[in-house]
Design an enzyme around this catalytic site. Sequence first.
Site, PDB file in Angstrom:
ATOM      1  N   TRP A 155      -0.433 102.846  77.355  1.00  0.00           N
ATOM      2  CA  TRP A 155      -0.209 104.046  76.559  1.00  0.00           C
ATOM      3  C   TRP A 155       0.960 104.893  77.056  1.00  0.00           C
ATOM      4  O   TRP A 155       1.388 105.806  76.365  1.00  0.00           O
ATOM      5  CB  TRP A 155      -1.485 104.920  76.577  1.00  0.00           C
ATOM      6  CG  TRP A 155      -2.003 105.129  77.975  1.00  0.00           C
ATOM      7  CD1 TRP A 155      -2.988 104.401  78.589  1.00  0.00           C
ATOM      8  CD2 TRP A 155      -1.526 106.058  78.960  1.00  0.00           C
ATOM      9  NE1 TRP A 155      -3.151 104.829  79.894  1.00  0.00           N
ATOM     10  CE2 TRP A 155      -2.263 105.844  80.152  1.00  0.00           C
ATOM     11  CE3 TRP A 155      -0.538 107.060  78.956  1.00  0.00           C
ATOM     12  CZ2 TRP A 155      -2.048 106.581  81.311  1.00  0.00           C
ATOM     13  CZ3 TRP A 155      -0.324 107.791  80.120  1.00  0.00           C
ATOM     14  CH2 TRP A 155      -1.078 107.550  81.277  1.00  0.00           C
ATOM     15  N   ASN A 156       1.471 104.636  78.275  1.00  0.00           N
ATOM     16  CA  ASN A 156       2.422 105.624  78.821  1.00  0.00           C
ATOM     17  C   ASN A 156       3.827 105.514  78.225  1.00  0.00           C
ATOM     18  O   ASN A 156       4.565 106.503  78.210  1.00  0.00           O
ATOM     19  CB  ASN A 156       2.434 105.623  80.357  1.00  0.00           C
ATOM     20  CG  ASN A 156       2.849 104.300  80.952  1.00  0.00           C
ATOM     21  OD1 ASN A 156       2.903 103.289  80.258  1.00  0.00           O
ATOM     22  ND2 ASN A 156       3.128 104.293  82.237  1.00  0.00           N
ATOM     23  N   LYS A 179      -1.108  93.639  71.351  1.00  0.00           N
ATOM     24  CA  LYS A 179      -2.190  94.623  71.252  1.00  0.00           C
ATOM     25  C   LYS A 179      -1.740  95.872  72.001  1.00  0.00           C
ATOM     26  O   LYS A 179      -1.615  95.857  73.220  1.00  0.00           O
ATOM     27  CB  LYS A 179      -3.489  94.105  71.907  1.00  0.00           C
ATOM     28  CG  LYS A 179      -4.666  95.045  71.646  1.00  0.00           C
ATOM     29  CD  LYS A 179      -5.743  94.995  72.714  1.00  0.00           C
ATOM     30  CE  LYS A 179      -5.560  95.990  73.821  1.00  0.00           C
ATOM     31  NZ  LYS A 179      -5.630  97.428  73.448  1.00  0.00           N
ATOM     32  N   PRO A 180      -1.495  96.983  71.274  1.00  0.00           N
ATOM     33  CA  PRO A 180      -1.119  98.217  71.967  1.00  0.00           C
ATOM     34  C   PRO A 180      -2.353  98.889  72.560  1.00  0.00           C
ATOM     35  O   PRO A 180      -3.485  98.534  72.218  1.00  0.00           O
ATOM     36  CB  PRO A 180      -0.535  99.074  70.837  1.00  0.00           C
ATOM     37  CG  PRO A 180      -1.216  98.603  69.600  1.00  0.00           C
ATOM     38  CD  PRO A 180      -1.557  97.143  69.811  1.00  0.00           C
ATOM     39  N   GLY A 233       0.504  96.943  82.444  1.00  0.00           N
ATOM     40  CA  GLY A 233      -0.669  97.789  82.606  1.00  0.00           C
ATOM     41  C   GLY A 233      -1.082  97.821  84.065  1.00  0.00           C
ATOM     42  O   GLY A 233      -0.263  97.539  84.953  1.00  0.00           O
ATOM     43  N   GLU A 255       3.780  93.040  84.403  1.00  0.00           N
ATOM     44  CA  GLU A 255       4.430  94.299  84.821  1.00  0.00           C
ATOM     45  C   GLU A 255       3.295  95.250  85.173  1.00  0.00           C
ATOM     46  O   GLU A 255       2.698  95.861  84.288  1.00  0.00           O
ATOM     47  CB  GLU A 255       5.267  94.871  83.671  1.00  0.00           C
ATOM     48  CG  GLU A 255       6.433  94.011  83.233  1.00  0.00           C
ATOM     49  CD  GLU A 255       7.613  94.087  84.186  1.00  0.00           C
ATOM     50  OE1 GLU A 255       7.580  94.899  85.133  1.00  0.00           O
ATOM     51  OE2 GLU A 255       8.569  93.333  83.992  1.00  0.00           O
ATOM     52  N   LEU A 256       2.977  95.348  86.460  1.00  0.00           N
ATOM     53  CA  LEU A 256       1.751  96.047  86.854  1.00  0.00           C
ATOM     54  C   LEU A 256       2.047  97.385  87.524  1.00  0.00           C
ATOM     55  O   LEU A 256       3.121  97.942  87.377  1.00  0.00           O
ATOM     56  CB  LEU A 256       0.924  95.115  87.753  1.00  0.00           C
ATOM     57  CG  LEU A 256       0.644  93.735  87.135  1.00  0.00           C
ATOM     58  CD1 LEU A 256      -0.107  92.841  88.098  1.00  0.00           C
ATOM     59  CD2 LEU A 256      -0.126  93.864  85.814  1.00  0.00           C
ATOM     60  N   CYS A 289       5.016 104.008  85.832  1.00  0.00           N
ATOM     61  CA  CYS A 289       4.765 103.031  86.901  1.00  0.00           C
ATOM     62  C   CYS A 289       5.823 103.129  87.999  1.00  0.00           C
ATOM     63  O   CYS A 289       5.590 102.665  89.103  1.00  0.00           O
ATOM     64  CB  CYS A 289       4.753 101.631  86.308  1.00  0.00           C
ATOM     65  SG  CYS A 289       6.225 101.314  85.329  1.00  0.00           S
ATOM     66  N   GLU A 386      -1.901 104.988  92.792  1.00  0.00           N
ATOM     67  CA  GLU A 386      -0.980 105.651  91.859  1.00  0.00           C
ATOM     68  C   GLU A 386      -1.567 107.011  91.502  1.00  0.00           C
ATOM     69  O   GLU A 386      -2.711 107.089  91.044  1.00  0.00           O
ATOM     70  CB  GLU A 386      -0.893 104.837  90.557  1.00  0.00           C
ATOM     71  CG  GLU A 386      -0.030 103.614  90.636  1.00  0.00           C
ATOM     72  CD  GLU A 386       0.096 102.939  89.268  1.00  0.00           C
ATOM     73  OE1 GLU A 386      -0.929 102.502  88.726  1.00  0.00           O
ATOM     74  OE2 GLU A 386       1.219 102.858  88.751  1.00  0.00           O
TER      75      GLU A 386
HETATM   76  P1  NAP Z   1      -4.750  99.476  81.674  1.00  0.00           P
HETATM   77  O1  NAP Z   1      -6.054 100.151  81.755  1.00  0.00           O
HETATM   78  O2  NAP Z   1      -4.536  98.250  82.474  1.00  0.00           O
HETATM   79  O3  NAP Z   1      -4.511  99.201  80.111  1.00  0.00           O
HETATM   80  C1  NAP Z   1      -3.359  98.567  79.663  1.00  0.00           C
HETATM   81  C2  NAP Z   1      -3.686  97.753  78.434  1.00  0.00           C
HETATM   82  O4  NAP Z   1      -4.655  96.770  78.781  1.00  0.00           O
HETATM   83  C3  NAP Z   1      -4.263  98.561  77.277  1.00  0.00           C
HETATM   84  O5  NAP Z   1      -3.758  98.033  76.066  1.00  0.00           O
HETATM   85  C4  NAP Z   1      -5.762  98.273  77.396  1.00  0.00           C
HETATM   86  O6  NAP Z   1      -6.436  98.347  76.166  1.00  0.00           O
HETATM   87  C5  NAP Z   1      -5.728  96.834  77.863  1.00  0.00           C
HETATM   88  N1  NAP Z   1      -6.956  96.395  78.530  1.00  0.00           N
HETATM   89  C6  NAP Z   1      -7.784  97.105  79.327  1.00  0.00           C
HETATM   90  N2  NAP Z   1      -8.808  96.324  79.750  1.00  0.00           N
HETATM   91  C7  NAP Z   1      -8.626  95.103  79.195  1.00  0.00           C
HETATM   92  C8  NAP Z   1      -9.338  93.864  79.236  1.00  0.00           C
HETATM   93  N3  NAP Z   1     -10.467  93.719  79.957  1.00  0.00           N
HETATM   94  N4  NAP Z   1      -8.857  92.818  78.541  1.00  0.00           N
HETATM   95  C9  NAP Z   1      -7.727  92.947  77.810  1.00  0.00           C
HETATM   96  N5  NAP Z   1      -7.012  94.083  77.721  1.00  0.00           N
HETATM   97  C10 NAP Z   1      -7.442  95.140  78.420  1.00  0.00           C
HETATM   98  O7  NAP Z   1      -3.551 100.427  82.080  1.00  0.00           O
HETATM   99  P2  NAP Z   1      -3.257 101.892  81.565  1.00  0.00           P
HETATM  100  O8  NAP Z   1      -4.102 102.833  82.336  1.00  0.00           O
HETATM  101  O9  NAP Z   1      -3.290 101.931  80.094  1.00  0.00           O
HETATM  102  O10 NAP Z   1      -1.709 102.032  81.961  1.00  0.00           O
HETATM  103  C11 NAP Z   1      -1.287 102.528  83.162  1.00  0.00           C
HETATM  104  C12 NAP Z   1      -0.944 101.382  84.112  1.00  0.00           C
HETATM  105  O11 NAP Z   1       0.140 100.628  83.590  1.00  0.00           O
HETATM  106  C13 NAP Z   1      -0.463 101.909  85.434  1.00  0.00           C
HETATM  107  O12 NAP Z   1      -1.023 101.141  86.469  1.00  0.00           O
HETATM  108  C14 NAP Z   1       1.035 101.713  85.373  1.00  0.00           C
HETATM  109  O13 NAP Z   1       1.664 101.622  86.618  1.00  0.00           O
HETATM  110  C15 NAP Z   1       1.126 100.451  84.588  1.00  0.00           C
HETATM  111  N6  NAP Z   1       2.451 100.302  83.985  1.00  0.00           N
HETATM  112  C16 NAP Z   1       3.296  99.349  84.499  1.00  0.00           C
HETATM  113  C17 NAP Z   1       4.579  99.201  83.986  1.00  0.00           C
HETATM  114  C18 NAP Z   1       5.516  98.179  84.532  1.00  0.00           C
HETATM  115  O14 NAP Z   1       6.510  97.888  83.861  1.00  0.00           O
HETATM  116  N7  NAP Z   1       5.274  97.613  85.702  1.00  0.00           N
HETATM  117  C19 NAP Z   1       4.989 100.024  82.936  1.00  0.00           C
HETATM  118  C20 NAP Z   1       4.109 100.981  82.427  1.00  0.00           C
HETATM  119  C21 NAP Z   1       2.833 101.094  82.974  1.00  0.00           C
HETATM  120  P3  NAP Z   1      -7.221  99.674  75.688  1.00  0.00           P
HETATM  121  O15 NAP Z   1      -6.197 100.750  75.592  1.00  0.00           O
HETATM  122  O16 NAP Z   1      -7.763  99.277  74.363  1.00  0.00           O
HETATM  123  O17 NAP Z   1      -8.258  99.950  76.727  1.00  0.00           O
END
Ligand code: NAP
Length: 483
Positions: A155-156, A179-180, A233, A255-256, A289, A386
Amino acid sequence: MQQITCSALIKHGSYINGSWQQHDNRFDVVNPSNQQLLAKIASADAADAEQAVLAADQAFAGWSAKPAAERSALLQAWYQLIMQHQDDLARLLTLEQGKPLSEAKGEIGYGAAYIQWFAEEAKRLYGDTIPAPSNDKRIIVQRQPVGVVAAITPWNFPNAMIARKAAAALAAGCTFVVKPAQQTPLSALALAELAHQAGIPPGVFNVVAGTDAKGIGEVLTRHAAVAKFSFTGSTAVGKQLLKQCADGVKRVSMELGGNAPFIVFDDADLDAAVQGLMAAKFRNAGQTCVCANRILVQRSVYQAFADKLAIAMTQLNVADGLTDGSQIGPLIDDKAVAKVTQLQQSALDGGAKLLLGGSRHSTGRQFFQPTLISDVNADMAISKEEIFGPVAALMAFDTEQQAIALANNTEYGLAAYFYSRDIGRVFRVAQALQFGMVGINEGIISNAAAPFGGVKQSGYGREGSKYGLDDYTDIKYLCLGGL
Ligand code: NAP
């Protein structure tokens, strides 16, 4: 939503095989700034995800067979439409995600830049000829699209995290299903509308928006027709999806999360370092991130740096993202506010000192004050996790070796930053830092020309740059014999 002038950009269901889906089962998208309902979106499920994968599979033959120049022209048309609608797309993004409008506009331009970049790179997907070990053979190497690419995004950066992946995938000749995040589907669906208007054929770009992340994720990581999976994510979810991909030996990009050190050496230009930190720490209210997470300052300049930083932070304007001059918007949800509060409190309990801020901001329940904490140490949770909020945590160090050891003392390896004017130190430290990206006297490092990605548990694969097509192509070796 009345602020969006082009109503065609507001969509209420997934985009699969060139059509908009409807469902009785709907989910709410709310504005994190005031918790008001923005839209009710038809919730796609695992069956819809399968339908999208099958559509992408069917579209693959036609899309990959198009001359690169044609794919390039369609991507250019998509890019142009995005830029024409930049203001509306930015407002939509601010409404669902919260970031200040100026940043949202920046994100739309940043995401579009990847589409423009890869529209150009599509025409340069060169192969090789390699000298063969005998005269009767020729060794020819071609690069071919991997096939259907499935992706899950956070979402960020609701626009750019999709654009960065889709641009490279489509340029290489792959088809795409994303899937967003459920908190920010509107930006993704608006991108789909513009892809449609640009003439990108049905099935080539699909968006599956729904709340059953697990069910949809199972399809996107396990379906036999998916050749490659790309995730942005958290590291925890990434690890789970990686395991799911292992069963089908899918190609994977991850990309974590990150835990960026920001090092200020005693020979740094302190004003430039403060300016760089303000950008690296407070963009998107600290929810990126690559945000500076651990601020390491050499002891001899520690107090001077903290004083200058405090002055700059006091001037930050915390306000709804659509308010003129807003610099810090809300955090994404109540859970995020609770996490930031708890990390800060446990640091203070462990002996850190609060210099500025420290609680929710009066603007609204999801707003947090820009907060400055000093005397943090490496054992505190705030140094290990983080923060994902507008909290700057300062730690002192004495020597260059100590700074490097502290910086590398993390399982993450996405971005790092340091400020120094000593050319020898610049090269020594840049080499020693175990991170995929290093900003040297620079707080903003990401752009379409550069390879974005991490090492260690921040993942693998690179997005953007001339390397960005590698993750979406297979190398095929042709051995031409009997010459
Ligand atoms: P997240 O909880 O991992 O969610 C990311 C995506 O994964 C969302 O679309 C979420 O769907 C989905 N998801 C969650 N659980 C899942 C599962 N069991 N199976 C399949 N999909 C699943 O991360 P977030 O809190 O949204 O985002 C923040 C994280 O992203 C931070 O750790 C940040 O550092 C990282 N990030 C990394 C980068 C990079 O380029 N390295 C860039 C941006 C962000 P729902 O929304 O439907 O739950």
